[in-house]
Design a protein around this motif. Structure first.
Motif, mmCIF file in Angstrom:
data_model
loop_
_atom_site.group_PDB
_atom_site.id
_atom_site.type_symbol
_atom_site.label_atom_id
_atom_site.label_comp_id
_atom_site.label_asym_id
_atom_site.label_seq_id
_atom_site.Cartn_x
_atom_site.Cartn_y
_atom_site.Cartn_z
ATOM 1 N N ASP A 95 0.825 -1.211 0.000
ATOM 2 C CA ASP A 95 0.000 0.000 0.000
ATOM 3 C C ASP A 95 0.856 1.257 0.000
ATOM 4 O OD1 ASP A 95 -2.838 -1.108 0.498
ATOM 5 O OD2 ASP A 95 -1.633 -2.087 2.055
ATOM 6 N N ARG A 122 -2.061 1.626 -7.218
ATOM 7 C CA ARG A 122 -2.609 2.003 -5.917
ATOM 8 C C ARG A 122 -1.510 2.423 -4.934
ATOM 9 N NH1 ARG A 122 -4.191 -1.179 -2.787
ATOM 10 N NH2 ARG A 122 -5.981 -0.159 -1.780
ATOM 11 N N VAL A 124 1.024 4.219 -2.676
ATOM 12 C CA VAL A 124 1.398 5.521 -2.122
ATOM 13 C C VAL A 124 2.914 5.508 -1.993
ATOM 14 C CG1 VAL A 124 1.306 7.016 -0.106
ATOM 15 C CG2 VAL A 124 -0.773 5.870 -0.910
ATOM 16 N N VAL A 188 -3.130 7.530 2.055
ATOM 17 C CA VAL A 188 -3.822 6.244 2.204
ATOM 18 C C VAL A 188 -5.332 6.459 2.311
ATOM 19 C CG1 VAL A 188 -4.203 4.317 3.805
ATOM 20 C CG2 VAL A 188 -1.878 4.949 3.139
ATOM 21 N N HIS A 190 -7.008 8.778 0.851
ATOM 22 C CA HIS A 190 -7.423 9.011 -0.544
ATOM 23 C C HIS A 190 -7.402 7.708 -1.332
ATOM 24 C CE1 HIS A 190 -6.555 10.134 -4.800
ATOM 25 N NE2 HIS A 190 -7.528 10.993 -4.567
ATOM 26 N N GLN A 191 -6.376 6.906 -1.104
ATOM 27 C CA GLN A 191 -6.275 5.613 -1.784
ATOM 28 C C GLN A 191 -7.472 4.736 -1.469
ATOM 29 O OE1 GLN A 191 -4.131 2.441 0.148
ATOM 30 N NE2 GLN A 191 -2.606 2.446 -1.517
ATOM 31 N N ARG A 192 -7.869 4.703 -0.202
ATOM 32 C CA ARG A 192 -9.002 3.875 0.203
ATOM 33 C C ARG A 192 -10.305 4.372 -0.401
ATOM 34 N NH1 ARG A 192 -5.448 0.624 1.425
ATOM 35 N NH2 ARG A 192 -5.345 -0.475 3.414
ATOM 36 N N GLN A 196 -6.800 5.005 -5.907
ATOM 37 C CA GLN A 196 -5.663 5.607 -6.608
ATOM 38 C C GLN A 196 -4.499 5.857 -5.662
ATOM 39 O OE1 GLN A 196 -7.218 9.214 -8.244
ATOM 40 N NE2 GLN A 196 -8.565 8.180 -9.707
ATOM 41 N N GLY A 197 -3.304 5.558 -6.131
ATOM 42 C CA GLY A 197 -2.100 5.917 -5.410
ATOM 43 C C GLY A 197 -1.615 7.278 -5.850
ATOM 44 N N GLN A 198 -0.496 7.686 -5.317
ATOM 45 C CA GLN A 198 0.101 8.958 -5.721
ATOM 46 C C GLN A 198 1.515 9.055 -5.187
ATOM 47 O OE1 GLN A 198 -1.359 12.573 -3.568
ATOM 48 N NE2 GLN A 198 -2.825 11.141 -2.623
#
Length: 406
Positions: A95, A122, A124, A188, A190-192, A196-198
């Protein structure tokens, strides 16, 4: 974990700690304290903190014990093609990734954000280095002293003491570690929510300049400037611990009301009514005078006497903690911050716990700092590698020989 036990807030989040020294590993340890599955990826030689002294056994220095609990260790040669493939398999399962390798080095290894996001969208990806990656200093080496200098912290010391010295703790590393933690958790969330990751970047010098300027931007907050930089109270002469009859203490009546109460309590009505300290505006011009008066008076009483006077009158006070005796202080031992544990290979050692208190999801120490490569076989098996393949990778030195420990 039984139903009666507290929930680990970050359980189910896998973090790759591909960082070295203190900043990244400290951040990853904090995430591990709250339940994240943290995998420390180390080169075959090990993270340099393993070889700091003091230590009882090679590769388990005191500093390593303080920043690597609640992790599993995978020893991996990222410069080899097979090692990189193993790492990409690990990335697919992750993650969050934390790294403090300079951007150029990551690109050469094919471990930059763009390359890893192609494998796991996904992800981060949290990178922390001395300077912004879009600047001409992106690949400059930066240790704590460099950042203290480049962020103006050494200049604050000059303004306070006359000499641009360094704060005697790796403040930049640790402040930036805390920044990594909250930055990663924001990403995380935002990912959830989006899947999307970043890429999250924590440039140390920028982070520390922002940290320093909260109060020290001062007059230059305004345009045109209303005065110089610098928070007067912190930079005033005499802003230091005071000598008592038997030690040292911080005695710091903070407000005009505190000052009146303080001088009244020690039977100095002449100073209690001093116009220099009567209002906040006046006080701001006379901090140095206040500190000089306290320093003249403080040796007249013992630390315990000052503690009683200040406690009775709600005046801010603290004795100066001698770090040699921190582990004997009931305040810290009763609160569980400093405890004694048994490491499977290092024996009895003192653990500095996580200082946060959560009523429902408290931090926990589930495992001690692992030996280099201790969990190599376990992790590769989780990733789907069979015993023969693992043995081949060990034989080729792509992965380290699994160690032993906690």
């Amino acid at each position: 974990m039984s139903a009666a036990e507290p929930t680990a807030a970050l359980r189910g989040i896998r973090v790759i700690d591909m960082a070295a020294v203190v900043m990244g590993p400290y951040a990853a340890q904090i995430l591990g304290d709250f339940g994240a599955d943290v995998i420390k990826v180390e080169p075959p030689a090990g993270d340099m903190t393993r070889f700091t002294h003091p230590q009882r056994h090679e590769g388990m220095g005191a500093l390593a014990l303080n920043v690597n609990r609640n992790k599993r260790s995978l020893s991996l040669d990222l410069k080899s093609a097979e090692g990189r493939e193993v790492f990409l398999d690990l990335v697919r399962s992750a993650d969050v990734l934390i790294t403090n390798t300079r951007p150029g080095g990551l690109r050469r290894l094919g471990l930059d954000y763009e390359s890893l996001a192609a494998v796991n969208p996904r992800l981060v990806y949290c990178s922390a280095q001395g300077f912004r990656s879009d600047s001409d200093r992106a690949d400059h080496a930066a240790y704590d002293e460099i950042v203290q200098s480049g962020s103006g912290l050494a200049d604050l010391m000059r303004r306070a003491t006359g000499t641009p010295t360094y704060v005697p703790t790796i403040l930049a590393d640790k402040v930036c570690a805390l920044t990594i933690v909250y930055a990663a958790l924001i990403a995380v969330i935002h990912q959830r929510a989006t899947g999307q990751g970043q890429h999250v970047e924590v440039p140390m010098t920028d982070t520390m300049l922002a940290f320093n300027l909260v109060e020290h931007l001062a007059g230059q907050t305004f345009e045109p400037p209303a005065g110089p930089v610098g928070f007067p109270r912190s930079l005033s002469a005499g802003h230091r611990a005071m000598p008592t009859a038997d030690g040292w203490a911080c005695i710091i009546p903070y407000t005009p009301r505190d000052i009146r109460t303080f001088f009244t309590a020690i039977d100095r009505p002449d100073l209690a009514g001093d116009e220099r300290f009567a209002t906040s505006g006046q006080l701001a011009k006379h901090y140095s005078d206040l500190y000089e008066l306290i320093e003249q008076l403080s040796p007249e009483r013992t630390t315990a006497e000052w503690a009683r006077i200040c406690a009775d009158n709600s005046i801010p006070f603290s004795p100066v903690l001698d770090l040699d005796h921190a582990a004997e202080d009931p305040y810290f031992t009763d609160g569980g911050l400093l405890s004694v544990a048994e490491h499977p290979t290092e024996g009895t050692y003192r653990v500095v716990g996580n200082p946060l208190a959560f009523s429902g999801t408290p931090p926990t120490i589930r495992s001690h700092t692992p030996a280099l490569g201790q969990h190599t076989t376990e992790l590769l098996t989780e990733l789907g590698y069979d015993a023969a393949t693992i043995a081949d990778l060990v034989a080729k030195s792509v992965v380290g020989t699994p160690g032993t420990g906690a």
